[in-house]
Design a protein around this motif. Structure first.
Motif, short mmCIF file in Angstrom:
data_model
loop_
_atom_site.label_atom_id
_atom_site.label_comp_id
_atom_site.label_asym_id
_atom_site.label_seq_id
_atom_site.Cartn_x
_atom_site.Cartn_y
_atom_site.Cartn_z
N ILE A 83 0.85 -1.21 0.00
CA ILE A 83 0.00 0.00 0.00
C ILE A 83 0.88 1.25 0.00
N GLY A 84 1.88 1.25 0.88
CA GLY A 84 2.82 2.39 0.92
C GLY A 84 3.48 2.58 -0.43
N GLY A 85 3.89 1.47 -1.04
CA GLY A 85 4.55 1.53 -2.34
C GLY A 85 3.64 2.09 -3.42
N LEU A 86 2.37 1.65 -3.38
CA LEU A 86 1.41 2.16 -4.37
C LEU A 86 1.26 3.67 -4.26
N LEU A 87 1.27 4.16 -3.02
CA LEU A 87 1.10 5.61 -2.82
C LEU A 87 2.32 6.39 -3.28
N SER A 139 10.99 12.00 2.33
CA SER A 139 11.11 11.51 3.70
C SER A 139 10.17 10.34 3.98
N VAL A 140 9.03 10.29 3.29
CA VAL A 140 8.16 9.13 3.54
C VAL A 140 8.52 7.94 2.65
N SER A 141 9.31 8.19 1.60
CA SER A 141 9.66 7.09 0.70
C SER A 141 10.87 6.30 1.15
N ILE A 142 11.73 6.94 1.97
CA ILE A 142 13.01 6.29 2.22
C ILE A 142 12.88 4.96 2.98
N LYS A 143 11.81 4.81 3.72
CA LYS A 143 11.70 3.56 4.48
C LYS A 143 11.46 2.37 3.55
N ILE A 144 10.80 2.61 2.43
CA ILE A 144 10.54 1.52 1.50
C ILE A 144 11.67 1.40 0.47
N VAL A 145 11.99 2.53 -0.16
CA VAL A 145 12.96 2.48 -1.27
C VAL A 145 14.39 2.67 -0.78
N LEU A 194 7.18 19.93 -1.14
CA LEU A 194 6.49 18.70 -1.52
C LEU A 194 7.50 17.59 -1.80
N THR A 195 8.62 17.96 -2.45
CA THR A 195 9.66 16.96 -2.73
C THR A 195 10.22 16.41 -1.41
N ALA A 196 10.47 17.31 -0.47
CA ALA A 196 11.00 16.88 0.83
C ALA A 196 10.02 15.93 1.51
N LEU A 197 8.73 16.25 1.43
CA LEU A 197 7.70 15.38 2.03
C LEU A 197 7.76 13.99 1.41
N ILE A 198 7.76 13.94 0.08
CA ILE A 198 7.73 12.65 -0.61
C ILE A 198 8.96 11.83 -0.27
N THR A 221 9.75 -3.05 7.70
CA THR A 221 9.78 -2.06 8.78
C THR A 221 8.60 -1.09 8.79
N LEU A 222 7.76 -1.14 7.76
CA LEU A 222 6.67 -0.16 7.69
C LEU A 222 5.59 -0.48 8.73
N ASN A 223 5.31 0.46 9.62
CA ASN A 223 4.23 0.21 10.59
C ASN A 223 3.01 1.07 10.23
N ASP A 224 1.96 0.93 11.05
CA ASP A 224 0.71 1.64 10.73
C ASP A 224 0.91 3.15 10.70
N THR A 225 1.70 3.66 11.67
CA THR A 225 1.94 5.10 11.71
C THR A 225 2.56 5.56 10.40
N ASP A 226 3.58 4.79 9.93
CA ASP A 226 4.24 5.16 8.67
C ASP A 226 3.22 5.23 7.54
N LEU A 227 2.32 4.25 7.55
CA LEU A 227 1.33 4.18 6.47
C LEU A 227 0.40 5.40 6.50
N TYR A 228 0.00 5.81 7.70
CA TYR A 228 -0.85 7.00 7.80
C TYR A 228 -0.09 8.23 7.31
N VAL A 229 1.18 8.31 7.70
CA VAL A 229 1.98 9.48 7.28
C VAL A 229 2.10 9.49 5.75
N ILE A 230 2.38 8.32 5.17
CA ILE A 230 2.50 8.24 3.70
C ILE A 230 1.17 8.64 3.05
N GLY A 231 0.07 8.15 3.64
CA GLY A 231 -1.26 8.48 3.11
C GLY A 231 -1.51 9.98 3.14
N GLY A 232 -1.16 10.60 4.28
CA GLY A 232 -1.36 12.05 4.43
C GLY A 232 -0.56 12.82 3.39
N VAL A 233 0.70 12.43 3.23
CA VAL A 233 1.57 13.11 2.27
C VAL A 233 1.01 12.94 0.85
#
Lengths: 269, 285
Positions: A14-18, A185-191, A179-183, A125-137
């Motif tokens: 899900i995080g990856g799709l976002l 910082s939330v992407s580094i945990k996956i990629v 916006l780039t900074a937001l993207i 390593t992705l937890n629920d909080t991370d997913l919410y943050v990614i969703g928000g971004v």
């Protein structure tokens, strides 16, 4: 294959799709504005923030995000100081970020293994909080782009014309950086911080080969980004590989195929 | 470099605005009062004062480094003068809001040939000003785009990528983008650089037609002395060593003003195509 049905993998998917939508979209604007390296710089600085987050016990992605935003402002300032050598500011901030990160790593020896997953990405390593943050971004980025795609197009195509049309160019420059900074910082945990800029730039590089219009290039980057992220995560999950590396190598494979295909079309015609 | 512009009829000294029967009905479109610009301790423009009135045509020529582009960029607010005041339609540039009244065609040397944008997307972007912020393009906007494409004779190129076009075609695209808002003032920065002579001539003929038949004021930087001299007069009306202003005043042109720019330019194009001959720049029919 049971890994695919596991909870942590589905969270990663899900995080990856976002981020597969937001990173290539923002990357398109950056590449077209000749700011391809900015993704690398912000991600390297955000790693220092992540390290500090671990050190002081604060949510690492949030600290990474603050560092990335600060870095994006610092780049703008330095760009002005060096005007015609704007890329110099990117090089300085990038090495500054890595230097700071390395110091913070040595200060907190205990969290080195955690940091590793931020450097190269991980699907575990992705937890629920991370997913919410990614969703928000994702929501913030998509709404910003949807509302202002024509202004972003004009600023990207011809910044002077945008200014003469009365658009607040400075505001848009800051918006793009934030916006780039937001993207990132939330992407580094996956990629992974070392590879995240590829997700910004390679889909855009592909679109430059095949898209004839801006509209087409927007669609192209999203499709290529999504395909690479989904396929990359599946391959990484099944064969237990680093997800970031898998996604990036897939992106490069797509780029090579497009280049060969285009060459074939040209010599064939 | 010192630049002091002599004051002629349209020119104004800092404290002495000249009005006369011919010019009084025409609004001042651009006015500069004692404008100077310095860059890295070097004076590029010094104490420049002049006024451009409605339907004037100003041709600006000068050697490299004379400050032509600097002056244009100050007028459209991209650069701030070191001192002095610039007004557009009576409003100070930094407070000016009606940017849709101005069509600006910058030098095109920065265009990346790989940029993924079609001709239609580029022309439509002329409408993306501050009053369209957060608004989607509607049917009327697309109609304006079609009209601008039509006026410039580039309908058949509208789905092509901008980088695939020749220099002359690209210039028409940028002119179409500048015209889409029906501007009152067109500012052109060396519009014919890198374009063959024949295309240049038809381009200038189009510009001349717009000036004579439509209510458009022109400020154009050009390196083409022949064109400037044949249309705007052999001798510069004002200037000094490096920066020269050739002027055709509004009262020297015919009074007939056509409303529909797209229609009238299409007519001109058909006429030029049917004649299939090189139209002389100075030709005033």
């Amino acid at each position: 294959m049971e890994i695919v049905t596991s909870e942590f993998f589905q969270r990663a998917l899900i995080g990856g799709l976002l981020i597969g939508v937001t990173a290539p979209l923002m990357g398109l604007f950056l590449v077209l504005r000749r700011l391809s390296m900015i993704g690398d710089t912000l991600s390297h600085v955000s790693i220092a923030g992540v390290a500090l987050g671990f050190l002081i016990g604060v949510y690492p992605i949030a600290v990474g995000l603050l560092f990335a935003i600060a870095a994006s402002f610092a780049i703008e300032k330095l760009r002005k100081a060096y005007k015609s050598y704007a890329e110099l500011s990117i090089a300085i901030i990038m090495s500054g970020g890595v230097a700071l990160a390395s110091l913070l790593f040595t200060m907190g020896k205990g969290f080195n293994s955690n940091v590793n997953s931020y450097l190269f990405g991980s699907i575990y390593t992705l937890n629920d909080t991370d997913l919410y943050v990614i969703g928000g971004v994702t929501v913030i980025v998509l709404v910003a782009i949807w509302l202002q795609v024509k202004e972003l197009f004009l600023i990207t195509f011809d910044e002077d014309a945008a200014a003469v049309s009365g658009l607040p160019v400075k505001f848009y420059n800051v918006m793009i950086s934030v916006l780039t900074a937001l993207i990132i910082s939330v992407s580094i945990k996956i990629v992974g911080a070392l590879l995240v800029s590829a997700l910004l730039t390679i889909p855009a590089a592909c679109s430059l080969i095949i898209a004839r219009s801006f509209r087409q290039s927007v669609i192209t980057v999203v499709i290529i980004g999504e395909l690479a992220v989904i396929a990359g995560l599946l391959i990484a999950g099944v064969w237990n590989l680093a997800p970031g590396g898998t996604i990036v190598l897939l992106l490069i494979a797509v780029l090579l195929m497009l280049l060969v295909f285009k060459r074939g079309v040209r010599t064939g015609s | 470099m010192q630049l002091r512009i002599a004051v002629r009829r349209e020119m104004m000294a800092q404290s002495n605005r000249i009005t006369n029967a011919d010019a009084s009905c025409h609004q001042e479109v651009i006015s500069l009062e004692d404008v100077s610009f310095s860059f890295q301790q070097q004076t590029v423009i010094s104490n420049l004062s002049f006024a451009v009135k409605e339907r004037d045509f100003i041709g600006l020529i000068g050697t490299n480094g004379a400050g032509k582009t600097t002056l244009l960029r100050m007028i459209v607010g991209l650069l701030k003068p070191t001192s002095g005041t610039i007004r557009l339609f009576g409003e100070k540039v930094d407070r000016f809001k009606q940017w849709e009244r101005i069509g600006y065609v910058p030098q095109k040397n920065s265009l990346n040939p790989l940029f993924p944008a079609t001709v239609r997307e580029v022309v439509l972007s002329g409408l993306y000003g501050r009053n369209k912020l957060f608004k989607k393009m509607n049917k009327a906007d697309h109609k304006k785009c079609e009209d601008a494409l039509h006026a410039m004779g580039i309908d058949d190129l509208k789905d092509k990528r901008i980088g695939q076009l020749s220099g002359g075609q690209q210039q028409r695209v940028f002119l179409a983008r500048a015209l889409i808002n029906n501007p009152s003032l067109l500012i052109l920065d060396e519009p014919t650089v890198g374009i063959d002579t024949e295309t240049q001539e038809s381009f200038f003929h189009m510009i001349k037609h717009m000036h004579q038949h439509h209510n458009i004021t022109f400020l154009m930087v050009s390196h083409d002395l022949d064109m400037i001299r044949s249309y705007l007069g052999q001798e510069p009306a004002a200037g000094n060593g490096k920066l020269k202003f050739h002027i055709k005043h509004s009262h020297e042109t015919q009074d007939c003003v056509e409303n529909d720019l797209a229609h009238s330019l299409k007519g001109l194009r058909e006429q030029m195509e049917s004649r299939k001959e090189v139209v002389l720049i100075g030709d005033r029919n």
